[in-house]
Design a protein around this motif. Sequence first.
Motif, PDB file in Angstrom:
ATOM      1  N   ASP A   1     -22.961  48.235 -28.242  1.00 37.34           N
ATOM      2  CA  ASP A   1     -24.873  47.507 -27.072  1.00 37.34           C
ATOM      3  C   ASP A   1     -24.605  46.645 -26.292  1.00 37.34           C
ATOM      4  O   ASP A   1     -25.838  46.781 -25.501  1.00 37.34           O
ATOM      5  N   GLN A   2     -24.041  45.943 -26.142  1.00 33.91           N
ATOM      6  CA  GLN A   2     -23.812  45.011 -25.451  1.00 33.91           C
ATOM      7  C   GLN A   2     -22.873  45.752 -23.878  1.00 33.91           C
ATOM      8  O   GLN A   2     -23.821  45.307 -23.094  1.00 33.91           O
TER       9      GLN A   2
ATOM     10  N   GLY B   1     -23.626  49.123 -23.327  1.00 29.42           N
ATOM     11  CA  GLY B   1     -24.761  49.675 -23.006  1.00 29.42           C
ATOM     12  C   GLY B   1     -23.582  51.331 -23.334  1.00 29.42           C
ATOM     13  O   GLY B   1     -23.027  51.580 -23.800  1.00 29.42           O
ATOM     14  N   ASP B   2     -24.230  53.334 -23.043  1.00 27.72           N
ATOM     15  CA  ASP B   2     -23.791  54.092 -23.416  1.00 27.72           C
ATOM     16  C   ASP B   2     -22.398  54.026 -22.153  1.00 27.72           C
ATOM     17  O   ASP B   2     -22.380  53.634 -20.855  1.00 27.72           O
TER      18      ASP B   2
ATOM     19  N   VAL C   1     -18.780  56.123 -21.465  1.00 26.72           N
ATOM     20  CA  VAL C   1     -18.612  57.020 -20.672  1.00 26.72           C
ATOM     21  C   VAL C   1     -17.314  57.275 -20.860  1.00 26.72           C
ATOM     22  O   VAL C   1     -17.248  58.532 -20.397  1.00 26.72           O
ATOM     23  N   TYR C   2     -16.466  56.301 -20.771  1.00 22.94           N
ATOM     24  CA  TYR C   2     -14.678  56.304 -20.773  1.00 22.94           C
ATOM     25  C   TYR C   2     -13.745  55.753 -21.264  1.00 22.94           C
ATOM     26  O   TYR C   2     -14.050  54.175 -21.225  1.00 22.94           O
TER      27      TYR C   2
ATOM     28  N   GLU D   1      -9.002  50.272 -21.979  1.00 21.02           N
ATOM     29  CA  GLU D   1     -10.169  49.774 -21.601  1.00 21.02           C
ATOM     30  C   GLU D   1     -11.232  50.770 -21.715  1.00 21.02           C
ATOM     31  O   GLU D   1     -11.214  52.411 -22.382  1.00 21.02           O
TER      32      GLU D   1
ATOM     33  N   GLU E   1     -15.201  51.484 -20.118  1.00 24.23           N
ATOM     34  CA  GLU E   1     -16.149  51.962 -19.060  1.00 24.23           C
ATOM     35  C   GLU E   1     -17.292  52.598 -20.021  1.00 24.23           C
ATOM     36  O   GLU E   1     -17.682  53.242 -20.265  1.00 24.23           O
ATOM     37  N   SER E   2     -18.505  51.589 -19.362  1.00 23.24           N
ATOM     38  CA  SER E   2     -20.009  51.801 -19.689  1.00 23.24           C
ATOM     39  C   SER E   2     -20.668  52.278 -17.989  1.00 23.24           C
ATOM     40  O   SER E   2     -20.209  51.974 -17.263  1.00 23.24           O
ATOM     41  N   VAL E   3     -21.293  52.585 -18.628  1.00 26.91           N
ATOM     42  CA  VAL E   3     -22.669  52.590 -16.737  1.00 26.91           C
ATOM     43  C   VAL E   3     -22.684  51.797 -16.480  1.00 26.91           C
ATOM     44  O   VAL E   3     -22.122  51.839 -15.329  1.00 26.91           O
ATOM     45  N   LYS E   4     -22.759  50.398 -17.154  1.00 27.23           N
ATOM     46  CA  LYS E   4     -22.614  49.085 -16.524  1.00 27.23           C
ATOM     47  C   LYS E   4     -21.937  48.284 -16.103  1.00 27.23           C
ATOM     48  O   LYS E   4     -21.906  48.032 -14.866  1.00 27.23           O
ATOM     49  N   SER E   5     -20.411  48.677 -16.721  1.00 29.26           N
ATOM     50  CA  SER E   5     -19.364  47.615 -16.820  1.00 29.26           C
ATOM     51  C   SER E   5     -18.101  48.271 -17.240  1.00 29.26           C
ATOM     52  O   SER E   5     -18.430  49.432 -18.038  1.00 29.26           O
ATOM     53  N   VAL E   6     -17.141  47.273 -17.020  1.00 24.77           N
ATOM     54  CA  VAL E   6     -16.221  47.584 -17.503  1.00 24.77           C
ATOM     55  C   VAL E   6     -15.317  46.834 -18.541  1.00 24.77           C
ATOM     56  O   VAL E   6     -15.089  45.288 -17.720  1.00 24.77           O
TER      57      VAL E   6
END
Lengths: 370, 130
Positions: free
Chosen positions: B34-35, B37-38, B40-41, B59, B61-66
């Motif tokens: 939840d923290q 977000g989406d 992606v990798y 690692e 990776e979300s849209v916003k952060s790693v």
Amino acid sequence: MPELLRTSLYDAHKKLGAKMVDFHGWEMPLHYPAGILAEHRAVRNACGLFDVSHMGRIALRGQGAAALLDLLFTGEIDDLPLGKARYGFLCNEKGGIIDDVVVLSLAPQAFLLVCNAASWDRALGWVQQWSPRFEPVEIVPGREETAMIALQGPAAAERLETLAPGLSTSLPPFAVTSEVVAGLLVTVARTGYTGEDGFEFILGAKEGPDLWRALLKEGAAPCGLGARDTLRLEAGFRLHGQDMDEDTTPLEAALGRFVRMEKVFVGVEALREQKRAGLSRRLVGFTLEGHDIPRAGYAVRAEGQEIGRVTSGTFSPTLQRGIGLAYAPPRHAEPGTRIIVDIRGRDAPGKVVALPFYRRKQGESSLASL
Amino acid sequence: MMDPQRLKYTREHEWVGLESPGVALIGITDYAQDQLGDVVYLALPEPGGRVVRLQKFGEVESVKSVSDLFSPVNGEVLAVNQALRDHPELVNQDPLGEGWLLRVRLANATELNTLMSKAEYERFLHREGG
């Protein structure tokens, strides 16, 4: 922590289950339960709805308004027709970008400046600082008093038809008008920050939730700042405070087409001089191969040398790869140039590409159609 | 989906749960997804590699952060969730089930006892202001 500002749509966001974040002092939705990717796709394929009430708004009125704006804005004001909007910059004397703004020409000697949330104070102070010599001119900061809502996506015009019949047909890109939408008197501009067709509405803060509800009911997907960021970056739009600032000129930001060099405005001499001398760096777009995602601050290398830092980077939902913006010396700024981005100590190969990363199929993106 | 009551949790928001004697699955918690977000990798180790307790093993990776992934236990990687390669969103949709990350052979099963129970993890989240 200082108390965060809330827009008039705050309760509506909470009710929709938004994840809220502090964005330059505003408590804003980052995303709703659908998530950033779904919201991004909604805007690319259909229609999304954004609360952009945190954007700064400054009204300029009075006999000196046009002359004051003409001195501070890099674009032409003299030939800006009533009912039109124009994108450009407020620059300091060195040509550095105080803010990038959209000027709306609402009535004779009545303009509205839409600025970034983060640079609003600075932009307001700057306009006030130059105003005494243009009296009479009234400068009215407006932010908490009004709400600003953006409807964006290929289906935006269609979704608006029930609420304001005929409006989308009579309002070409970058036109602005006052219109009744869903029974509310609203200032409407055919503008946006997503690379899609769309509209931005400004109305009284109290009426904001009514328009928001009406547009949701027409099937627009609520979208947060997360999707707003991935959408604008795909469309190649620079974000002030991140991709450009007071130490960056519009020429370096590769946005010289929004500067009238033959006009007199604050900063023009510095820009002319920079153009004469040649740029030492220029903003470029790049894509990465593989799965790596560039993030702001990562080093960019070419021919073994660090040439700059990533200013904006993300995963592009449309291209399904990492994209970013960075400043590079002109000899490394040409599309096709091989670069390396240092991803936390790992080399990620990529190349410079022409902006934007994404261009919608029909017509031009709204900024490019200026 | 793993029974959340029977999983053990870390302060880095990973979970580990016994699948069979000496073999456990590792994933991230619902709070963590939840923290983020989406997602992606995910960069994950190869089967045959080792994971070391409290050390980085990958690692996300979300849209916003790693974010770094830290192993709750010592062990050998038996399998990596192959479905995540094409469907990283499983981590968001089902973090305790289809969104598992690694299957490991535990070096020492008693290590699990040093990790937080579900109730302890929830208290930890509460203290963290989560």
